[in-house]
Enzyme design. Structure first.
Site: not given
Length: 181
Positions: A114, A168
């Protein structure tokens, strides 16, 4: 009555410009102005360190989704997503940490795509590598390295530095990538 000249130019109708070349000239002018100001203040070290961000990407993935794809496709999925070095690093991780490692790498690679301005079609997952030291425990901050088509796109953007941050939790992994020129 005393009439004096106004200290600013009167408005004229803006002419149509090519947006890409206009933005490039404006960016160069702004960069030069920042460098001049740093030099005027006697901060040349900062003038040389000033960089421009040319790409930002972020991605969030569900660990359950990565686990289901990994279980369904096994080694084929790992070969498609991870470079050889990343697969070796995955093997060194304790089994309980492997899913979070894989999900974090997947998210970081998507964030890198991206930031480059392209997705799956042009850039392969193995064209982007996330390194964070060797062994079971990361020893350095993760870094982003481009290979193949991703390296060509980064060079076209003038990328000189790439940053990545991974995290995470119990159910998700997130990664953020920033490219500097």
């Amino acid at each position: 009555v005393h009439v004096r000249e106004l200290p600013f130019k009167t408005m004229t109708r803006p002419r149509r410009v090519d947006s890409a070349s206009y933005l490039r000239r404006r960016r160069e002018r702004d960069t030069a102005a920042v460098r001049r100001e740093f030099a005027r203040r006697g901060c040349m070290r900062h003038a040389e360190e000033s960089r421009m961000i040319v790409g930002i990407g972020v991605d969030l993935v569900d660990l359950a989704r990565i686990a289901s794809v990994w279980n369904a496709h096994g080694e084929r999925f790992l070969t498609r997503i991870l470079t050889d070095a990343e697969r070796r690093a995955l093997a060194l991780r304790p089994p309980a940490n492997r899913l979070a490692f894989l999900a974090g790498r997947y998210a970081a690679k998507e964030a890198g795509m991206k930031a480059l301005g392209h997705g799956f079609g042009r850039v392969r997952f193995t064209d982007i590598e996330i390194a964070s030291g060797s062994g079971a425990v990361p020893t350095v901050a993760p870094s982003l390295a481009f290979h193949g088509e991703a390296a060509r796109l980064a060079a076209a953007l003038g990328v000189v530095r790439a940053h990545v941050s991974l995290s995470h939790g119990e159910a998700q992994a997130i990664a953020y990538a920033v490219l500097e020129r």
